[in-house]
Design an enzyme around this catalytic site. Sequence first.
Site, PDB file in Angstrom:
ATOM      1  N   ASN A  59     -10.150   0.321   0.995  1.00 52.31           N
ATOM      2  CA  ASN A  59      -9.080   0.207   1.989  1.00 52.31           C
ATOM      3  C   ASN A  59      -9.545   0.592   3.386  1.00 52.31           C
ATOM      4  O   ASN A  59     -10.230   1.608   3.562  1.00 52.31           O
ATOM      5  CB  ASN A  59      -7.910   1.125   1.607  1.00 52.31           C
ATOM      6  CG  ASN A  59      -7.142   0.644   0.401  1.00 52.31           C
ATOM      7  OD1 ASN A  59      -7.597  -0.223  -0.338  1.00 52.31           O
ATOM      8  ND2 ASN A  59      -5.971   1.212   0.194  1.00 52.31           N
TER       9      ASN A  59
ATOM     10  N   ASP B 120       0.843  -1.189   0.000  1.00 51.44           N
ATOM     11  CA  ASP B 120       0.000   0.000   0.000  1.00 51.44           C
ATOM     12  C   ASP B 120       0.884   1.247   0.000  1.00 51.44           C
ATOM     13  O   ASP B 120       1.837   1.341   0.777  1.00 51.44           O
ATOM     14  CB  ASP B 120      -0.883  -0.024   1.260  1.00 51.44           C
ATOM     15  CG  ASP B 120      -1.949   1.047   1.270  1.00 51.44           C
ATOM     16  OD1 ASP B 120      -2.374   1.483   0.182  1.00 51.44           O
ATOM     17  OD2 ASP B 120      -2.373   1.438   2.388  1.00 51.44           O
ATOM     18  N   HIS B 121       0.584   2.189  -0.880  1.00 48.76           N
ATOM     19  CA  HIS B 121       1.325   3.455  -0.966  1.00 48.76           C
ATOM     20  C   HIS B 121       2.833   3.228  -1.135  1.00 48.76           C
ATOM     21  O   HIS B 121       3.645   3.806  -0.403  1.00 48.76           O
ATOM     22  CB  HIS B 121       1.044   4.334   0.247  1.00 48.76           C
ATOM     23  CG  HIS B 121      -0.353   4.876   0.254  1.00 48.76           C
ATOM     24  ND1 HIS B 121      -0.753   5.914  -0.557  1.00 48.76           N
ATOM     25  CD2 HIS B 121      -1.457   4.487   0.945  1.00 48.76           C
ATOM     26  CE1 HIS B 121      -2.042   6.153  -0.357  1.00 48.76           C
ATOM     27  NE2 HIS B 121      -2.493   5.284   0.539  1.00 48.76           N
TER      28      HIS B 121
ATOM     29  N   THR C  62     -11.075   4.951   4.017  1.00 43.96           N
ATOM     30  CA  THR C  62     -12.489   4.603   4.185  1.00 43.96           C
ATOM     31  C   THR C  62     -12.888   4.401   5.638  1.00 43.96           C
ATOM     32  O   THR C  62     -14.083   4.358   5.947  1.00 43.96           O
ATOM     33  CB  THR C  62     -12.829   3.343   3.370  1.00 43.96           C
ATOM     34  OG1 THR C  62     -12.141   3.386   2.114  1.00 43.96           O
ATOM     35  CG2 THR C  62     -14.316   3.270   3.073  1.00 43.96           C
ATOM     36  N   SER C  63     -11.939   4.271   6.559  1.00 41.91           N
ATOM     37  CA  SER C  63     -12.291   4.129   7.968  1.00 41.91           C
ATOM     38  C   SER C  63     -13.097   5.342   8.417  1.00 41.91           C
ATOM     39  O   SER C  63     -12.648   6.479   8.298  1.00 41.91           O
ATOM     40  CB  SER C  63     -11.028   4.007   8.833  1.00 41.91           C
ATOM     41  OG  SER C  63     -10.376   2.780   8.613  1.00 41.91           O
TER      42      SER C  63
END
Length: 283
Positions: free
Chosen positions: A229, A81-82, A209-210
Amino acid sequence: MFVTTKQMLLDAQAGHYAVGAFNVENLEFVMAVVKAAEERRSPVILQTTPGTIKYANLDYFAAMVRCAAEEATVPVALHLDHGDGFDRCIQAARAGYTSVMIDGSHVPFEDNIALTASVTKFAGPINLPVEAELGKVGGKEDDGPAVEGENPYTDPDQAEEFVARTNCTSLAVGVGTAHGVYHGTPHIEQGVLKAIRQRLDIPLVLHGTSGVPDDQVAEAIQNGICKVNYATELRQVFTAAFMKYMSENPNNFDPKKPSIPGMEAITQIVASHMDNLGSSHKA
């Protein structure tokens, strides 16, 4: 069941659901997320950021997830990720990651294209899916609160050109979400998302998205999001459950004991997200 994200996301796109990508911080997170995937019969993506792999390197996470996937009866992918540069993506591929993200969202458009294309050029021949990012999701990927006003949207015209010139296999888009902890209720610009989907036929990815309401996420999936995510929520619920156990059992010195309720909290929230994403019973 250790697979890449390519077919996983194409299946989600065709079936109008999304696959959850959950950031894992240690062995307990890996076990808890995979347990939820098994319970829900859902494909799942486990992922790590550059910040996490400073804590334990790529090889550690690749080994843990490979072990979990070999015992699993649902598809499991491991995603960088990233990814913070060409070299990091190469390192992840060599370690055994089955998918990578190259994040050039912090550099100008032409530089982002050049950076992303450099990764897809090596990834294509080895069938390694490459996620890219255009526009900027606010906040910081590792810790840090969301920063108000740091959410420029992805331009649909630029997105079409970007994908054509880079050959990325999925694209993270800026549609109003942010990494970290939200202050206030987030809002996804569904109109921007629809405009991007009209120009692109590859899977689209939602970061930060949390804390985003489930109904907004569900609508975004109908508008083209195929990968969603989650990171901050998992950290929050694990730590809260861990600390609650320790406050009630101050003389405990066995880290496994407070980790058990922490893992249960992760499994519960991941399973709930899988239901909302529509990926339950899709494995």
